[in-house]
Design a protein around this motif. Structure first.
Motif, PDB file in Angstrom:
ATOM      1  N   ALA A   1     -12.500  -3.858   5.701  1.00  0.00           N
ATOM      2  CA  ALA A   1     -12.107  -3.820   3.987  1.00  0.00           C
ATOM      3  C   ALA A   1     -11.361  -5.269   3.856  1.00  0.00           C
ATOM      4  O   ALA A   1     -11.849  -5.627   2.464  1.00  0.00           O
TER       5      ALA A   1
ATOM      6  N   ARG B   1     -17.831  -6.420  -6.201  1.00  0.00           N
ATOM      7  CA  ARG B   1     -17.362  -5.172  -5.707  1.00  0.00           C
ATOM      8  C   ARG B   1     -15.653  -5.760  -6.796  1.00  0.00           C
ATOM      9  O   ARG B   1     -14.786  -5.589  -6.656  1.00  0.00           O
ATOM     10  N   ARG B   2     -16.418  -4.811  -8.062  1.00  0.00           N
ATOM     11  CA  ARG B   2     -14.884  -5.436  -8.851  1.00  0.00           C
ATOM     12  C   ARG B   2     -14.725  -4.620  -9.580  1.00  0.00           C
ATOM     13  O   ARG B   2     -15.567  -3.311 -10.010  1.00  0.00           O
TER      14      ARG B   2
ATOM     15  N   ASP C   1       2.351   1.538  -3.122  1.00  0.00           N
ATOM     16  CA  ASP C   1       0.893   2.185  -4.839  1.00  0.00           C
ATOM     17  C   ASP C   1       1.166   4.148  -4.615  1.00  0.00           C
ATOM     18  O   ASP C   1       1.020   4.545  -5.325  1.00  0.00           O
TER      19      ASP C   1
ATOM     20  N   ALA D   1     -13.709  -6.435   0.182  1.00  0.00           N
ATOM     21  CA  ALA D   1     -12.658  -7.237  -0.679  1.00  0.00           C
ATOM     22  C   ALA D   1     -12.854  -8.566  -1.310  1.00  0.00           C
ATOM     23  O   ALA D   1     -13.321  -9.078  -2.274  1.00  0.00           O
TER      24      ALA D   1
ATOM     25  N   ALA E   1       0.861  -7.800  -3.214  1.00  0.00           N
ATOM     26  CA  ALA E   1      -0.381  -7.222  -3.076  1.00  0.00           C
ATOM     27  C   ALA E   1      -1.443  -6.465  -2.262  1.00  0.00           C
ATOM     28  O   ALA E   1      -1.230  -7.051  -1.263  1.00  0.00           O
ATOM     29  N   ASP E   2      -1.755  -4.753  -2.174  1.00  0.00           N
ATOM     30  CA  ASP E   2      -2.746  -5.514  -0.627  1.00  0.00           C
ATOM     31  C   ASP E   2      -3.716  -5.987  -0.975  1.00  0.00           C
ATOM     32  O   ASP E   2      -4.748  -5.661  -2.222  1.00  0.00           O
TER      33      ASP E   2
ATOM     34  N   PRO F   1       0.528  -1.256   0.107  1.00  0.00           N
ATOM     35  CA  PRO F   1       0.353  -0.057  -0.334  1.00  0.00           C
ATOM     36  C   PRO F   1       0.796   0.992  -0.212  1.00  0.00           C
ATOM     37  O   PRO F   1       0.136   2.274  -0.490  1.00  0.00           O
TER      38      PRO F   1
ATOM     39  N   THR G   1      -6.972  -5.839   0.155  1.00  0.00           N
ATOM     40  CA  THR G   1      -8.086  -5.133  -0.159  1.00  0.00           C
ATOM     41  C   THR G   1      -8.360  -4.014  -1.212  1.00  0.00           C
ATOM     42  O   THR G   1      -9.564  -3.624  -1.863  1.00  0.00           O
ATOM     43  N   LYS G   2      -7.178  -4.632  -2.485  1.00  0.00           N
ATOM     44  CA  LYS G   2      -7.124  -3.952  -3.721  1.00  0.00           C
ATOM     45  C   LYS G   2      -7.332  -4.705  -4.702  1.00  0.00           C
ATOM     46  O   LYS G   2      -7.338  -5.279  -6.309  1.00  0.00           O
ATOM     47  N   TRP G   3      -6.386  -5.951  -4.321  1.00  0.00           N
ATOM     48  CA  TRP G   3      -6.402  -7.052  -5.436  1.00  0.00           C
ATOM     49  C   TRP G   3      -7.305  -7.662  -6.686  1.00  0.00           C
ATOM     50  O   TRP G   3      -8.787  -8.367  -5.534  1.00  0.00           O
ATOM     51  N   LYS G   4      -7.490  -7.834  -7.649  1.00  0.00           N
ATOM     52  CA  LYS G   4      -8.379  -8.580  -8.037  1.00  0.00           C
ATOM     53  C   LYS G   4      -7.971 -10.052  -9.140  1.00  0.00           C
ATOM     54  O   LYS G   4      -7.195  -9.953  -9.579  1.00  0.00           O
TER      55      LYS G   4
END
Length: 329
Positions: free
Chosen positions: A271, A328-329, A52, A275, A238-239, A49, A241-244
């Protein structure tokens, strides 16, 4: 704030940074910004984080110190072993240049300052903003503070200074592993995988086809790559809470963090829950452990059709949720 303290030391406290050479900022926080011109700085960060956030500001970044810096400025971390390791590496990288140590009282700057005074000649020191900033010329006085980048703990697992629960598996993760059904299957993720203990336990289920280890701290992930040798493991710096995920997952398992620095912040765990809901397929399931007092049930109610506490004790609760309500994409 550490930048306020550093700026005061430069403007009013007698700290003179070298006119030439690169200046490394070890552990600096992006929310505080750079204390001087970006063209002279290199930010040393391994926490995704923060990486980023620094990249969004256009700051020059590295994940480790190189050699021959004019000065190295260390923002003190919480963990004492990591603090000593950083300062020792700073001394080696400065090679006769300046080492600046900047930290809050709550992060142990008083004890670090006392220990440094017994080893090096402190050239200056200021107290400001509930902390201290001090500096000295790098020599070869702190070799006993050096730590290997990674080392085996008592159980034989590879860990590193400052990594969460480095001495052994976290009791909450142990409780979660014991509660997981043997029937888990499909594509799964371990969010906040750390150095990999829980991931190894998950991979004991033959039905797991792929396990994504998502970890924000690069050092912990590097340890996990050694500790988890199963070919079904896929590693992501990766974070969480943001990884897809590339496609909807069947299972998410996690022991989410709930501290930012020394401060407890349940929003961080919430969060993680959000996620997880976003990366699960419509039939997907979440398994997580939390400290008894943490209020995650409200988030689970808003994000999943079903959820319940399946087991627990006075310290921990094991929560299961299924069928996310929305993506939540």
């Amino acid at each position: 704030m550490s930048v306020e303290r550093l700026s005061f030391a430069i403007q009013n406290g007698g700290l003179t940074l070298p006119a030439e050479g690169r200046i490394a900022l070890v552990g600096a926080l992006a929310e505080e910004g750079l204390p001087f011109e970006a063209d002279r700085c290199e930010v040393i960060q391994t926490f995704r984080p923060e990486v980023d956030a620094w990249e969004a500001q256009g700051a020059p970044l590295r994940t480790a110190l190189e050699a021959s810096y004019g000065a190295v400025i260390v923002t003190l971390p919480r963990a004492r072993d990591l603090a000593e390791a950083w300062i020792s590496r700073a001394e080696a990288a400065a090679k006769g240049g300046l080492v600046v140590v900047n930290g809050a009282k709550t992060d142990g700057i008083e004890s670090i300052a006392k220990a440094l005074k017994a080893k090096v000649s402190i050239e200056g020191q200021i107290s400001k903003a509930h902390g201290k900033c001090l500096w000295f010329t790098a020599a070869d006085a702190l070799s006993d503070w050096a730590r290997p980048a990674m080392a085996r703990n008592a159980s034989g697992d590879m860990t590193a200074p400052g990594v969460f629960s480095a001495d052994g598996p976290d009791p909450a993760s142990v409780a979660l592993a014991e509660a997981l059904p043997d029937t888990l299957k499909g594509e799964a993720a371990d969010l906040g995988a750390g150095w990999g203990w829980l991931s190894r336990e998950i991979l004991k289920r033959d039905g797991i086809k792929t396990l994504h280890l998502v970890e924000a701290e690069l050092t912990a992930l590097d340890c996990a790559k050694i500790n988890v040798t199963d070919p079904r493991a896929v590693f992501h710096w990766a974070d969480a809470t943001k990884w897809k995920a590339a496609r909807g997952l069947d299972v998410v398992i996690m022991n989410p963090p709930f501290h930012v620095g020394r401060k407890a912040d349940p929003k961080l765990g919430q969060a993680f829950v959000s996620a997880a809901a976003g990366m699960l397929a419509p039939h997907g399931q979440l398994w997580m452990v939390a400290n008894r007092h943490l209020p995650y049930e409200t988030a689970l109610t808003h994000l999943f059709r079903d959820h319940s506490e399946i087991t627990g004790n006075t310290k921990f609760k094991i929560l299961h949720a299924a069928r996310p309500l929305r993506k939540r994409r």
